[in-house]
Design an enzyme around this catalytic site. Structure first.
Site, PDB file in Angstrom:
ATOM      1  N   ILE A 176      13.657 -15.173  -1.190  1.00 44.79           N
ATOM      2  CA  ILE A 176      13.184 -13.711  -1.499  1.00 44.79           C
ATOM      3  C   ILE A 176      14.363 -12.880  -0.861  1.00 44.79           C
ATOM      4  CG2 ILE A 176      11.454 -12.142  -1.298  1.00 44.79           C
ATOM      5  CD1 ILE A 176       9.396 -14.380  -0.983  1.00 44.79           C
ATOM      6  N   THR A 177      14.927 -12.134  -1.758  1.00 47.55           N
ATOM      7  CA  THR A 177      15.765 -11.311  -0.719  1.00 47.55           C
ATOM      8  C   THR A 177      14.862 -10.086  -0.277  1.00 47.55           C
ATOM      9  OG1 THR A 177      16.358  -9.800  -2.718  1.00 47.55           O
ATOM     10  CG2 THR A 177      17.665 -11.523  -2.611  1.00 47.55           C
ATOM     11  N   GLY A 178      15.707  -9.571   0.841  1.00 52.85           N
ATOM     12  CA  GLY A 178      14.867  -8.331   1.421  1.00 52.85           C
ATOM     13  C   GLY A 178      13.473  -8.569   2.053  1.00 52.85           C
ATOM     14  N   ALA A 179      13.599  -9.805   2.454  1.00 50.85           N
ATOM     15  CA  ALA A 179      12.134 -10.384   2.869  1.00 50.85           C
ATOM     16  C   ALA A 179      11.617  -9.867   4.493  1.00 50.85           C
ATOM     17  CB  ALA A 179      12.011 -11.950   3.003  1.00 50.85           C
ATOM     18  N   SER A 210      11.151  -6.800   5.530  1.00 50.68           N
ATOM     19  CA  SER A 210       9.994  -5.624   5.690  1.00 50.68           C
ATOM     20  C   SER A 210       9.150  -5.543   4.070  1.00 50.68           C
ATOM     21  CB  SER A 210      10.718  -4.454   5.961  1.00 50.68           C
ATOM     22  OG  SER A 210      11.416  -3.602   4.638  1.00 50.68           O
ATOM     23  N   GLY A 211       8.319  -4.715   3.996  1.00 52.76           N
ATOM     24  CA  GLY A 211       7.667  -4.151   3.110  1.00 52.76           C
ATOM     25  C   GLY A 211       7.092  -5.421   1.961  1.00 52.76           C
ATOM     26  N   TYR A 265      19.031   5.434  -7.756  1.00 54.91           N
ATOM     27  CA  TYR A 265      18.208   4.301  -7.372  1.00 54.91           C
ATOM     28  C   TYR A 265      17.541   3.970  -8.696  1.00 54.91           C
ATOM     29  CZ  TYR A 265      13.559   2.163  -6.115  1.00 54.91           C
ATOM     30  OH  TYR A 265      12.554   1.412  -6.014  1.00 54.91           O
TER      31      TYR A 265
HETATM   32  P1  NDP Z   1      11.590  -1.826   2.080  1.00 53.99           P
HETATM   33  O1  NDP Z   1      12.561  -0.733   2.361  1.00 53.99           O
HETATM   34  O2  NDP Z   1      10.492  -2.020   2.894  1.00 53.99           O
HETATM   35  O3  NDP Z   1      12.378  -3.230   1.812  1.00 53.99           O
HETATM   36  C1  NDP Z   1      13.674  -3.393   1.300  1.00 53.99           C
HETATM   37  C2  NDP Z   1      14.324  -4.393   1.959  1.00 53.99           C
HETATM   38  O4  NDP Z   1      15.491  -4.517   1.122  1.00 53.99           O
HETATM   39  C3  NDP Z   1      14.413  -4.661   3.214  1.00 53.99           C
HETATM   40  O5  NDP Z   1      14.046  -5.909   3.634  1.00 53.99           O
HETATM   41  C4  NDP Z   1      15.862  -4.315   3.556  1.00 53.99           C
HETATM   42  O6  NDP Z   1      16.450  -5.042   4.617  1.00 53.99           O
HETATM   43  C5  NDP Z   1      16.541  -5.002   2.269  1.00 53.99           C
HETATM   44  N1  NDP Z   1      17.785  -4.442   2.260  1.00 53.99           N
HETATM   45  C6  NDP Z   1      18.382  -3.156   1.895  1.00 53.99           C
HETATM   46  N2  NDP Z   1      19.686  -3.215   1.689  1.00 53.99           N
HETATM   47  C7  NDP Z   1      20.056  -4.599   1.747  1.00 53.99           C
HETATM   48  C8  NDP Z   1      21.210  -5.365   1.495  1.00 53.99           C
HETATM   49  N3  NDP Z   1      22.328  -4.670   1.514  1.00 53.99           N
HETATM   50  N4  NDP Z   1      21.322  -6.506   1.676  1.00 53.99           N
HETATM   51  C9  NDP Z   1      20.168  -7.227   2.098  1.00 53.99           C
HETATM   52  N5  NDP Z   1      19.150  -6.841   1.927  1.00 53.99           N
HETATM   53  C10 NDP Z   1      18.767  -5.474   1.966  1.00 53.99           C
HETATM   54  O7  NDP Z   1      10.898  -1.417   0.424  1.00 53.99           O
HETATM   55  P2  NDP Z   1      10.083  -2.108  -0.528  1.00 53.99           P
HETATM   56  O8  NDP Z   1       9.501  -3.259   0.122  1.00 53.99           O
HETATM   57  O9  NDP Z   1       9.056  -0.940  -1.064  1.00 53.99           O
HETATM   58  O10 NDP Z   1      11.063  -2.454  -1.688  1.00 53.99           O
HETATM   59  C11 NDP Z   1      10.995  -3.749  -2.155  1.00 53.99           C
HETATM   60  C12 NDP Z   1      11.215  -3.703  -3.799  1.00 53.99           C
HETATM   61  O11 NDP Z   1      10.065  -3.103  -4.247  1.00 53.99           O
HETATM   62  C13 NDP Z   1      12.297  -3.100  -4.257  1.00 53.99           C
HETATM   63  O12 NDP Z   1      13.150  -3.601  -5.122  1.00 53.99           O
HETATM   64  C14 NDP Z   1      12.021  -1.657  -4.588  1.00 53.99           C
HETATM   65  O13 NDP Z   1      12.721  -1.124  -5.783  1.00 53.99           O
HETATM   66  C15 NDP Z   1      10.589  -2.073  -5.243  1.00 53.99           C
HETATM   67  N6  NDP Z   1       9.715  -1.048  -5.791  1.00 53.99           N
HETATM   68  C16 NDP Z   1       8.898  -0.336  -4.561  1.00 53.99           C
HETATM   69  C17 NDP Z   1       7.928   0.302  -4.782  1.00 53.99           C
HETATM   70  C18 NDP Z   1       7.376   1.078  -3.499  1.00 53.99           C
HETATM   71  O14 NDP Z   1       6.349   2.063  -4.014  1.00 53.99           O
HETATM   72  N7  NDP Z   1       7.507   0.769  -2.427  1.00 53.99           N
HETATM   73  C19 NDP Z   1       7.368   0.738  -6.128  1.00 53.99           C
HETATM   74  C20 NDP Z   1       7.999  -0.271  -7.133  1.00 53.99           C
HETATM   75  C21 NDP Z   1       9.121  -0.906  -6.926  1.00 53.99           C
HETATM   76  P3  NDP Z   1      16.330  -4.314   6.007  1.00 53.99           P
HETATM   77  O15 NDP Z   1      14.843  -4.672   6.641  1.00 53.99           O
HETATM   78  O16 NDP Z   1      17.492  -4.917   6.813  1.00 53.99           O
HETATM   79  O17 NDP Z   1      16.422  -2.934   6.060  1.00 53.99           O
END
Ligand code: NDP
Length: 316
Positions: free
Chosen positions: A7-10, A12-13, A191
């Site tokens: 899972i990428t970006g695991a 947060s969120g 975005y």
């Molecule tokens: P967060 O900002 O909480 O999470 C984003 C994650 O991406 C973080 O873990 C962050 O890392 C990571 N990230 C950012 N840049 C990089 C990079 N260069 N390399 C590796 N990792 C990176 O946002 P969400 O959880 O909300 O978003 C997750 C997904 O959900 C996204 O694809 C978003 O488009 C999608 N989404 C979100 C919605 C919402 O309402 N929130 C609605 C619909 C879709 P770090 O912790 O280091 O910053």
């Protein structure tokens, strides 16, 4: 055996909530692909994830070298790769100026689309060689870009890839635009454009590789998770009003925990094996196959996007 999901970006969120939901079942080992090792490690601990249920591997999607290194590192773990979730994203709605990845691409499309495109292409052979009964590649989409038939999908600026001239030019602001359609920089639009690319990519993967590999390709809109870090770069008033707006007006609000369960379902539910599908959930939290906007389901555009992206990430 346990399944293994990358899972990428695991850190947060949604990514973290999904990692936690999968780890808790005891049936999954999660490879947390994160750019900040310490943050990921603290997040996993704070979420109460069992130490043996995950491995953190460094991945910075803003660098193609880092993506290639990640692929090498993950192979050295000698774990099968059964599911890959492209979840990480950056969102820079208030940025006045573009920022760039290590390879010189505008950041939102560079990270959300191009970094994931290379990652997914590289890991496809690993998915193919896994003996897991249901192998999946999931790319997280968004309603703001994919569904122009909804309220959220109609908030300007709208996604529009045009004829992809900016992307074909390298998306670098040097001799080409930093926007895919060749227009002026707009962080919110970049975005949304990147999310359209995510959804087009998922469908193109399906057309090219589903039959040959048996891998299920899917995208999803997990609901509006108004509390995640995604909105960290937005103005304070927006951050204050957005969660209640989503809760009471659009009624699309979903907690991080619930959204994580939805994505975990797309990873592991035996009934969600259909490929080429964009999943959404209704008010009773039942999943259904959603329709995509005209642009996000344009097969010619998907093919063109694929071919240009291959060149930009050095695969062609
Ligand atoms: P967060 O900002 O909480 O999470 C984003 C994650 O991406 C973080 O873990 C962050 O890392 C990571 N990230 C950012 N840049 C990089 C990079 N260069 N390399 C590796 N990792 C990176 O946002 P969400 O959880 O909300 O978003 C997750 C997904 O959900 C996204 O694809 C978003 O488009 C999608 N989404 C979100 C919605 C919402 O309402 N929130 C609605 C619909 C879709 P770090 O912790 O280091 O910053």
């Amino acid at each position: 055996r346990k399944g293994t999901a990358v899972i990428t970006g695991a850190s947060s969120g949604l990514g973290l909530a999904t990692a936690k939901a999968l780890a808790e079942t005891g049936k999954w080992h999660v490879i947390m692909a994160c750019r900040d090792f310490l943050k990921a490690s603290r997040a996993a601990t704070a979420a109460g994830m069992d130490k043996g249920s995950y491995t953190i591997v460094h991945l910075d999607l803003a660098s193609l070298d880092s993506v290639r290194q990640f692929v090498k590192n993950v192979r050295q773990l000698e774990m099968p790769i059964d599911v890959v979730v492209c979840n990480a994203a950056v969102y820079q709605p208030t940025a006045k100026e573009p920022s760039y990845t290590a390879d010189g691409f505008e950041m939102s499309v560079g990270v959300n689309h191009l970094g994931h495109f290379l990652l997914a292409r590289e890991l496809l052979s690993d998915l193919q060689s896994s003996d897991y009964p249901s192998k999946r590649l999931i790319i997280v989409g968004s309603i703001t870009a994919g569904n122009t038939n909804t309220l959220a999908g109609n908030v300007p600026p709208k996604a529009n890839l045009g004829d992809l001239r900016g992307l074909a030019g390298g998306l670098n602001g040097v001799g080409s635009s930093v926007m895919i359609d060749g227009g002026e920089f707009d962080g919110a639009k970049a975005y949304k454009d990147s999310k359209v690319c995510n959804m087009l990519t998922m469908q193109e993967f399906h057309r090219r590789y589903h039959e040959e590999t048996g891998v299920t390709f899917a995208s999803l809109y997990p609901g509006c998770i108004a509390t995640t870090g995604l909105f960290r770069e937005h103005i304070p008033l927006f951050r204050l009003l957005f969660p209640p707006f989503q809760k009471y007006i659009t009624k699309g609000y979903v907690s991080e925990e619930e959204a994580g369960k939805r994505l975990a379902q797309v990873v592991s539910d035996p009934s969600l094996t259909k490929s080429g599908v964009y999943w959404s959930w209704n008010k009773n939290s039942a999943s259904f196959e959603n329709q995509l906007s005209e642009e996000a389901s344009d097969a010619d555009k998907a093919k063109k996007l694929w071919e240009i992206s291959e060149k930009l990430v050095g695969l062609a």
